[in-house]
Write a protein that holds these residues in place. Structure first.
Motif, PDB file in Angstrom:
ATOM      1  N   ALA A 188      51.326   0.034  -8.534  1.00 21.34           N
ATOM      2  CA  ALA A 188      52.404   0.322  -9.483  1.00 21.34           C
ATOM      3  C   ALA A 188      53.768   0.017  -8.886  1.00 21.34           C
ATOM      4  N   VAL A 189      54.682  -0.412  -9.759  1.00 16.37           N
ATOM      5  CA  VAL A 189      56.085  -0.614  -9.362  1.00 16.37           C
ATOM      6  C   VAL A 189      56.852   0.557  -9.965  1.00 16.37           C
ATOM      7  N   PRO A 190      57.316   1.514  -9.145  1.00 11.73           N
ATOM      8  CA  PRO A 190      57.957   2.699  -9.723  1.00 11.73           C
ATOM      9  C   PRO A 190      59.326   2.388 -10.327  1.00 11.73           C
ATOM     10  N   ALA A 191      59.710   3.158 -11.344  1.00 15.48           N
ATOM     11  CA  ALA A 191      61.047   2.998 -11.937  1.00 15.48           C
ATOM     12  C   ALA A 191      62.074   3.577 -10.969  1.00 15.48           C
ATOM     13  N   PRO A 192      63.265   2.947 -10.859  1.00 20.45           N
ATOM     14  CA  PRO A 192      64.282   3.479  -9.933  1.00 20.45           C
ATOM     15  C   PRO A 192      64.727   4.880 -10.333  1.00 20.45           C
ATOM     16  N   GLY A 193      65.089   5.675  -9.328  1.00 18.19           N
ATOM     17  CA  GLY A 193      65.471   7.073  -9.586  1.00 18.19           C
ATOM     18  C   GLY A 193      66.840   7.210 -10.233  1.00 18.19           C
ATOM     19  N   ALA A 194      67.808   6.377  -9.801  1.00 20.50           N
ATOM     20  CA  ALA A 194      69.186   6.521 -10.295  1.00 20.50           C
ATOM     21  C   ALA A 194      69.433   5.597 -11.480  1.00 20.50           C
ATOM     22  N   ALA A 195      70.325   6.015 -12.374  1.00 21.04           N
ATOM     23  CA  ALA A 195      70.687   5.184 -13.531  1.00 21.04           C
ATOM     24  C   ALA A 195      71.519   3.990 -13.058  1.00 21.04           C
ATOM     25  N   LYS A 234      73.627  12.277 -20.215  1.00 25.14           N
ATOM     26  CA  LYS A 234      74.166  13.647 -20.312  1.00 25.14           C
ATOM     27  C   LYS A 234      73.409  14.420 -21.395  1.00 25.14           C
ATOM     28  N   SER A 235      73.966  14.544 -22.618  1.00 26.60           N
ATOM     29  CA  SER A 235      73.276  15.330 -23.653  1.00 26.60           C
ATOM     30  C   SER A 235      72.162  14.521 -24.321  1.00 26.60           C
ATOM     31  N   LEU A 236      72.221  13.174 -24.190  1.00 25.66           N
ATOM     32  CA  LEU A 236      71.173  12.338 -24.785  1.00 25.66           C
ATOM     33  C   LEU A 236      69.992  12.226 -23.806  1.00 25.66           C
ATOM     34  N   THR A 237      68.839  11.799 -24.325  1.00 27.65           N
ATOM     35  CA  THR A 237      67.660  11.677 -23.443  1.00 27.65           C
ATOM     36  C   THR A 237      67.885  10.561 -22.418  1.00 27.65           C
ATOM     37  N   PRO A 238      67.368  10.740 -21.180  1.00 33.38           N
ATOM     38  CA  PRO A 238      67.583   9.690 -20.171  1.00 33.38           C
ATOM     39  C   PRO A 238      66.826   8.405 -20.531  1.00 33.38           C
ATOM     40  N   MET A 239      67.401   7.263 -20.107  1.00 36.73           N
ATOM     41  CA  MET A 239      66.796   5.957 -20.415  1.00 36.73           C
ATOM     42  C   MET A 239      65.770   5.614 -19.338  1.00 36.73           C
ATOM     43  N   ARG A 240      64.588   6.203 -19.429  1.00 38.59           N
ATOM     44  CA  ARG A 240      63.558   5.943 -18.423  1.00 38.59           C
ATOM     45  C   ARG A 240      62.656   4.810 -18.887  1.00 38.59           C
ATOM     46  N   GLY A 241      62.092   4.085 -17.925  1.00 37.42           N
ATOM     47  CA  GLY A 241      61.076   3.104 -18.292  1.00 37.42           C
ATOM     48  C   GLY A 241      61.552   1.673 -18.226  1.00 37.42           C
ATOM     49  N   PHE A 242      60.657   0.770 -18.629  1.00 41.07           N
ATOM     50  CA  PHE A 242      60.914  -0.662 -18.507  1.00 41.07           C
ATOM     51  C   PHE A 242      60.981  -1.325 -19.877  1.00 41.07           C
ATOM     52  N   LYS A 243      61.931  -2.241 -20.002  1.00 38.81           N
ATOM     53  CA  LYS A 243      62.135  -2.955 -21.258  1.00 38.81           C
ATOM     54  C   LYS A 243      61.277  -4.220 -21.312  1.00 38.81           C
ATOM     55  N   TYR A 244      61.140  -4.892 -20.163  1.00 40.09           N
ATOM     56  CA  TYR A 244      60.435  -6.185 -20.160  1.00 40.09           C
ATOM     57  C   TYR A 244      60.039  -6.544 -18.735  1.00 40.09           C
ATOM     58  N   SER A 245      58.921  -7.259 -18.592  1.00 39.48           N
ATOM     59  CA  SER A 245      58.557  -7.771 -17.256  1.00 39.48           C
ATOM     60  C   SER A 245      58.079  -9.203 -17.409  1.00 39.48           C
TER      61      SER A 245
END
Length: 758
Positions: A46-53, A94-105
């Motif tokens: 697996a290629v983990p998602a980066p921790g920081a935005a 902040k108040s919105l949900t965090p943008m986790r995950g991948f859009k495209y590979s």
């Protein structure tokens, strides 16, 4: 769950990437010759998602923070609300949900990383574009962050693309703030094929260097084309980065157009828009030998019909009537497939286009294409997959299409993405549960399913007629052959005869390797499955085994104890303690004295074993000849190379049954060059001579054993060495003092199974 636009992608080296909210799961298909199980063998990483935005660089940190504060508290709601709700400006949420995950590979072609395999470009939901490599089988390493590099380039150029641009406005103006973000927000990225560039060395010698291009499409319609030198190792391998303006508003998708005409390679970029248009943009590149592009953009579809272009594939084909190569461009637009056939003739570029309708009742969510025969697969979310086969007419082409109902295979499912394997043997599908009795499922379980698209006979025929002549690059086909032999416990007659005919007529080592593969699988199919579980430690202190009597109570404790007893019984298969003797005899293939019926089986296994050894010996000798050829070409008289040349020569000539004129002549020339010198290898522990008596290992007179490198036949006297993907053989690491030709030999694949070496 699966995330992104096209969550599935299948690489040329047989790895399937699955974009999810936490990581990119990578499933590597292996054609394992050492296991007798009929299931598909998959190695998962697996290629983990980066921790920081990811924050796009639009100016100095302090100024950006002040501007953000200003826009957030602006009295003009068109500014403050647009700013607060735009996730490009506020990736951390902040108040919105965090943008986790991948859009495209996106996978690079084969031959781009340090092991000669594919690189993975990954785009996260918060717009971070990175390139990753898998160098040691288990772990993925990030080689470069292109979003960061491109942001720094723009910052240094004051956010102007060329010097003639009008000076940019102040960051405090909201339109300028938006412009600086949209010019570096990636939408998609795609790899080109490998192209050859020329590099002039200090002594004015020219050497060919492989390079690959990565095109990145941005939100404002610009395209950055990165050029990387191969093998790609990181930041230092970046040769250049050029930005092209496509002029397409609201771009949604990108693909390379690569066309070969009269041995001239042409290429461009196909860009699709969310409003409907599709066009090819020229890509001007200096320093690429034999590379051409279009003079001006070519519009393939110009209607702004609000059918967004979701996916584009470009397939090179041969036109049987026009007798020339052509390229087929297919694009998913809503529920339709738009196609365009491009031909270059004396009159110029001919473009034929049309739409295929009546395929799906819902929009197409994923599209994939088999590059070998031009078959296109599309799927909508209701579990319906369409197979489109192009059929040429006098001028253009038409499509024959048929429905693949996944519900017949998996029951009621929803589909989220599809990808076809490199040789078209399998279709990977991401599914979740569909509706049951008119109700949606409470929980969603995402699964990657594999559907076979070819029969065993088709796979075998394709392997026999292959132009690639490399087993590793056709793992999906060899997997079907492996399954059939394990199931039937014999190699079909037609395949054996066809293969023997090929070996007689052309003698290519590829067919010998294919024969070795078939024999090894046959050997595995004859083996009896071991009854003990190999990974479980054996319990020497086991007490008497209690048989599970029906009268026993089934409280939870008892049930647990029952399972551990069964497990213990299995692990005792080795020692035979407290286990029926007949069972133990059944387990061992060679304890056949009890049952006369087992004799023929053991004989059969020994016969296959002898055939395997004969084929391995043939492949070894062929590779030895190649190594000796390199030695002869690259050495002076009485020069000592680190390769045990004399040992290899003696080994080849030691077998009286082996009579190869080429080998004899070559050895004669080499011995003349060596001038009676033997240059033996010495054991590093006791300085004794290491004789060359075995191709796999070297043993000195004091009994020290060193394994031999299968690529150069040197003894590996360091504790670290490399192994091939299927653990067939071992190879040493190249050292700085190795000459170029030895380094080249060490880059080769496994001589038995074509697998890369790690």
């Amino acid at each position: 769950g699966a995330s992104g636009l096209e969550p599935l992608a299948w690489s040329e080296d047989h790895r399937v990437s699955v974009s999810t909210a936490r990581s990119i799961a990578v499933l590597e298909q292996l054609s394992d010759v050492h296991s007798g199980g009929q299931d598909m063998v998959i190695h998962r990483t697996a290629v983990p998602a980066p921790g920081a935005a990811c924050m796009l660089k639009v100016g100095p940190k302090k100024e950006v923070a002040e501007c953000k504060e200003k826009f957030a508290s602006s009295v003009d709601p068109t500014v403050s609300q647009t700013f607060m709700l735009d996730r490009v400006f506020n990736p951390e949420g902040k108040s919105l949900t965090p943008m986790r995950g991948f859009k495209y590979s996106s996978w690079s072609p084969l031959g781009c990383d340090a092991n000669g395999r594919c690189l993975l470009a990954a785009l996260t939901m918060d717009n971070r574009l990175t390139i990753h490599a898998n160098l040691n089988r288990l772990q993925w390493v990030q080689l470069v962050d292109l979003t960061e590099l491109y942001g720094e380039r723009l910052f240094e150029a004051s956010y102007k693309l060329c010097k003639a641009d009008t000076p940019c406005g102040e960051l405090g103006d909201f339109p300028e703030f938006q412009r600086r973000h949209s010019m570096q927000t990636p939408v998609r990225m795609e790899w080109s094929g490998i192209c050859t560039t020329q590099q002039v060395k200090h002594n004015n010698e020219c050497r060919d260097v492989g390079s690959v291009l990565l095109a990145v499409l941005f939100e404002n319609g610009n395209i950055a084309v990165w050029q990387f030198q191969l093998p790609f190792l990181g930041k230092e391998s970046i040769t250049s980065c050029n930005t092209i303006e496509s002029g397409i508003s609201s771009p949604s998708v990108l693909s390379w157009w690569e066309y070969e005409h009269n041995n001239r390679k042409m290429s461009g970029l196909i860009v699709g828009s969310a409003y409907g248009p599709v066009k090819i943009i020229p890509v001007n590149l200096k320093a690429v030998k034999g590379y051409f592009t279009l003079r001006q953009p070519v519009v393939l579809w110009q209607e702004m019909d609000q059918l967004p272009v979701h996916s584009i594939k470009c397939i090179p084909l041969y036109h049987p009537y026009q007798k020339c190569s052509c390229s087929l461009v297919v694009a998913a637009r809503g529920p339709y497939v738009f196609w365009c056939l491009l031909l270059i003739s004396k009159a110029g570029l001919n473009v034929h286009n049309s739409h295929v309708t009546g395929l799906h009742s819902l929009p197409i969510v994923s599209m994939t294409a088999d590059k070998q025969n031009g078959t296109v697969y599309t799927c909508s979310s209701d579990g319906k997959v369409r197979q489109l086969i192009p059929i040429f007419t006098d001028v253009a082409l038409k499509f024959e299409h048929q429905l693949i109902k996944l519900s017949e295979v998996f029951g009621s499912v929803r589909t989220h993405g599809i990808a076809v394997s490199p040789c078209g043997a399998y279709l990977a599908v991401i599914t979740t549960e569909g509706m049951a009795n008119g109700l949606h499922p409470v929980n969603k379980n995402y699964q990657v399913q594999f559907v076979t698209l070819k029969t065993f006979e088709e796979a075998a025929a394709q392997l026999l007629e292959s132009s690639v002549q490399n087993l590793f690059r056709q793992v999906d086909l060899t997997d079907l052959v492996r399954w059939k032999i394990l199931k039937d416990k014999h190699i079909p007659q037609f395949l054996q005869e066809a293969l023997d005919k090929k070996i007689e007529s052309c003698g290519s080592t590829y067919f010998w390797r294919f024969k070795l593969f078939l024999l090894r699988i046959l050997y595995q199919s004859m083996q009896k499955a071991p009854s003990e579980v190999t990974w479980r430690p054996s319990h020497e202190d086991a007490k008497i085994l209690i048989s599970d009597s029906p009268g026993m109570g089934s409280t939870e404790d008892d049930q647990e104890e029952g399972t551990s007893k069964q497990a213990r019984k299995q692990s005792l298969g080795d020692t035979g303690k407290g286990v029926d003797i007949d069972d133990a005899a059944e387990d061992s293939l060679h304890q056949s004295s009890d049952s006369g019926g087992r004799e023929p089986m053991v004989e059969k296994l020994l016969e296959i074993q002898a055939q395997i050894e004969a084929v391995e010996m043939h492949l070894t000798r062929e590779h030895m000849k190649r190594v000796l050829g390199e030695v002869y070409l690259h050495t002076w008289i009485t020069e000592n190379t680190s390769i045990p040349t004399r040992g290899v020569c003696d080994f080849l000539m030691s077998d009286d049954g082996y009579d190869d004129r080429t080998a004899r002549v070559l050895i004669g020339h080499i011995l003349k060059k060596m001038n009676k010198q033997t240059f033996p290898e010495h054991c590093s522990l006791c300085k004794e001579i290491l004789p060359f008596t075995d191709r796999k290992q070297a043993v000195c007179s004091n009994g020290h054993i060193w394994l031999r490198c299968f690529l150069t036949y040197q003894s590996c006297q360091s504790l670290v060495y490399r192994r091939c993907l299927l653990h067939d053989s071992i190879a040493r690491h190249p050292t700085p003092e190795d000459p170029e030709w030895i380094k080249r030999l060490l880059q080769g694949p496994c001589t038995f199974c074509d697998s890369p070496v790690f």
